[in-house]
Design an enzyme around this catalytic site. Structure first.
Site, PDB file in Angstrom:
ATOM      1  N   LYS A 182      22.143 -20.731  -7.062  1.00  0.00           N
ATOM      2  CA  LYS A 182      23.098 -21.625  -6.396  1.00  0.00           C
ATOM      3  C   LYS A 182      22.872 -23.083  -6.783  1.00  0.00           C
ATOM      4  O   LYS A 182      21.814 -23.462  -7.288  1.00  0.00           O
ATOM      5  CB  LYS A 182      23.067 -21.391  -4.895  1.00  0.00           C
ATOM      6  CG  LYS A 182      23.772 -20.056  -4.591  1.00  0.00           C
ATOM      7  CD  LYS A 182      24.081 -19.800  -3.158  1.00  0.00           C
ATOM      8  CE  LYS A 182      24.925 -18.518  -3.079  1.00  0.00           C
ATOM      9  NZ  LYS A 182      25.013 -17.973  -1.736  1.00  0.00           N
TER      10      LYS A 182
ATOM     11  N   ARG B  92      19.485 -11.280  -2.216  1.00  0.00           N
ATOM     12  CA  ARG B  92      20.648 -10.942  -3.063  1.00  0.00           C
ATOM     13  C   ARG B  92      20.518 -11.777  -4.337  1.00  0.00           C
ATOM     14  O   ARG B  92      20.593 -12.999  -4.259  1.00  0.00           O
ATOM     15  CB  ARG B  92      21.928 -11.274  -2.295  1.00  0.00           C
ATOM     16  CG  ARG B  92      23.217 -11.025  -3.067  1.00  0.00           C
ATOM     17  CD  ARG B  92      24.409 -11.470  -2.214  1.00  0.00           C
ATOM     18  NE  ARG B  92      25.662 -11.257  -2.905  1.00  0.00           N
ATOM     19  CZ  ARG B  92      26.168 -12.091  -3.802  1.00  0.00           C
ATOM     20  NH1 ARG B  92      25.529 -13.196  -4.125  1.00  0.00           N
ATOM     21  NH2 ARG B  92      27.319 -11.820  -4.398  1.00  0.00           N
TER      22      ARG B  92
HETATM   23  N1  PMM Z   1      27.070 -15.712  -1.901  1.00  0.00           N
HETATM   24  C1  PMM Z   1      28.042 -15.408  -2.772  1.00  0.00           C
HETATM   25  C2  PMM Z   1      28.741 -14.179  -2.681  1.00  0.00           C
HETATM   26  N2  PMM Z   1      28.430 -13.287  -1.727  1.00  0.00           N
HETATM   27  N3  PMM Z   1      27.124 -12.652   0.111  1.00  0.00           N
HETATM   28  C3  PMM Z   1      26.174 -12.933   0.991  1.00  0.00           C
HETATM   29  N4  PMM Z   1      25.855 -12.034   1.958  1.00  0.00           N
HETATM   30  N5  PMM Z   1      25.484 -14.112   0.977  1.00  0.00           N
HETATM   31  C4  PMM Z   1      25.751 -15.069   0.048  1.00  0.00           C
HETATM   32  O1  PMM Z   1      25.127 -16.145   0.098  1.00  0.00           O
HETATM   33  C5  PMM Z   1      26.760 -14.811  -0.922  1.00  0.00           C
HETATM   34  C6  PMM Z   1      27.440 -13.563  -0.846  1.00  0.00           C
HETATM   35  C7  PMM Z   1      28.432 -16.391  -3.829  1.00  0.00           C
HETATM   36  O2  PMM Z   1      27.749 -16.348  -4.977  1.00  0.00           O
HETATM   37  P1  PMM Z   1      27.718 -15.268  -6.213  1.00  0.00           P
HETATM   38  O3  PMM Z   1      28.460 -15.892  -7.353  1.00  0.00           O
HETATM   39  O4  PMM Z   1      26.282 -15.133  -6.420  1.00  0.00           O
HETATM   40  O5  PMM Z   1      28.357 -13.974  -5.842  1.00  0.00           O
END
Ligand code: PMM
Length: 287
Positions: A204, A244
């Site tokens: 991020k 994640r």
């Molecule tokens: N961030 C993203 C997408 N989905 N889901 C959860 N539970 N928590 C998060 O912080 C989150 C998510 C956005 O970023 P990506 O590009 O890594 O999908």
């Protein structure tokens, strides 16, 4: 949890897995590398992103979910839409990851209750297009904790079983860099909610800002891996249930070191790190 964005425009891996075959291959690889869940998303949530319609989102994710499920790979569906979640669960997904914590679609709770599956409730204040304006807090940790508590209460009132709930502070969602760091160093306060916590810092922009060179230019997403891993290990050591991440293998390696060291815990008060019922345990899972 391994990130699999089947989108042309996600901030870090947008476009890389937009075709079904490449997406399935990457999901399978992350599973083989040790991910317990593969999180499949079909709509970018990067700050400022425009929405896609539900039919487009479903068309992106469903074939990938169907194939991964057929390969025995546990999949969570990253969506804020109940119609997409329902179709994904029918296609073989086992968990709903809802970045709106149930706020975007009032029918999401019904779908989750019907499926009896775990539900990630992330802290959220509005869709991506306007979220930069919503990062206003008296005290970010107390405010996020209180607002997550409201989402938990709403889920319980809708009939979701307590053991199916996972919370997530939503790093980068209506949060400035300083907010993300506060949520990280005071994670124990959020663990005081008493629910398993998912921590999603991977690549991020606040990590890019931390690693900016002397010219002030942020480190690009693909070069934030070591910072992501350090952050993920800190979160697990503080009591987070899961992380994640995009880089599964290196994360699993780092957590193996943490585990071999006797799972040292950061000396923080409070905390709960139970596994929610229904989340698939992996045979031989080392966590
Ligand atoms: N961030 C993203 C997408 N989905 N889901 C959860 N539970 N928590 C998060 O912080 C989150 C998510 C956005 O970023 P990506 O590009 O890594 O999908």
């Amino acid at each position: 949890m391994g990130v699999l964005n089947v989108t042309p425009d996600s901030f870090s891996d947008g476009g890389r897995y937009a075709d079904r075959e490449a997406a399935v291959r990457h999901g399978r690889r992350m599973y083989d590398e040790g991910a317990a869940l593969i999180d499949v998303g079909g709509e970018s949530t990067r700050p400022g992103a425009d929405r896609v319609d539900a039919a487009t989102e479903a068309a992106r994710v469903l074939p990938v979910i169907r194939e991964l499920a057929a390969l025995g790979v546990p999949v969570s569906i990253d969506t804020t839409r109940s119609v997409v979640a329902r179709a994904a669960l029918e296609a073989g997904a086992v968990m709903v990851n809802d970045v709106s914590g149930g706020l975007a679609d009032p029918d999401m709770a019904k779908v989750v209750v019907g499926a009896g599956c775990p539900w990630v409730l992330m802290h959220w204040r509005g869709h991506s297009r306007r979220m930069a304006d919503l990062a206003r807090y008296a005290d970010v940790v107390s405010d996020v904790k209180r607002e997550l508590g409201q989402r938990i209460d709403a889920a319980l009132a809708a009939g979701v079983a307590a053991e199916r709930i996972v919370v997530d502070p939503g790093l980068g969602f209506a949060k400035r860099a300083a907010d993300n760091w506060s949520l990280t160093v005071r994670l124990h306060e959020l663990l005081g909610l008493g629910f398993p916590l998912l921590f999603a810092a991977s690549r991020k922009s606040y990590l890019g800002a931390l690693l900016a060179g002397p010219d002030g230019v942020a480190r690009p997403p693909g070069e934030r891996s070591a910072a992501t891993i350090a952050t993920s290990v800190l979160a697990i050591a503080a009591g987070a249930w899961g992380v994640r991440v995009h880089d599964v293998r290196d994360t699993v390696d780092a957590l193996a070191v943490w585990q071999a060291s006797g799972r040292p815990r950061l000396a923080l008060p409070g905390g709960a790190s139970t596994v929610p019922g229904g989340t698939p345990a992996r045979p031989g899972d080392r966590r």
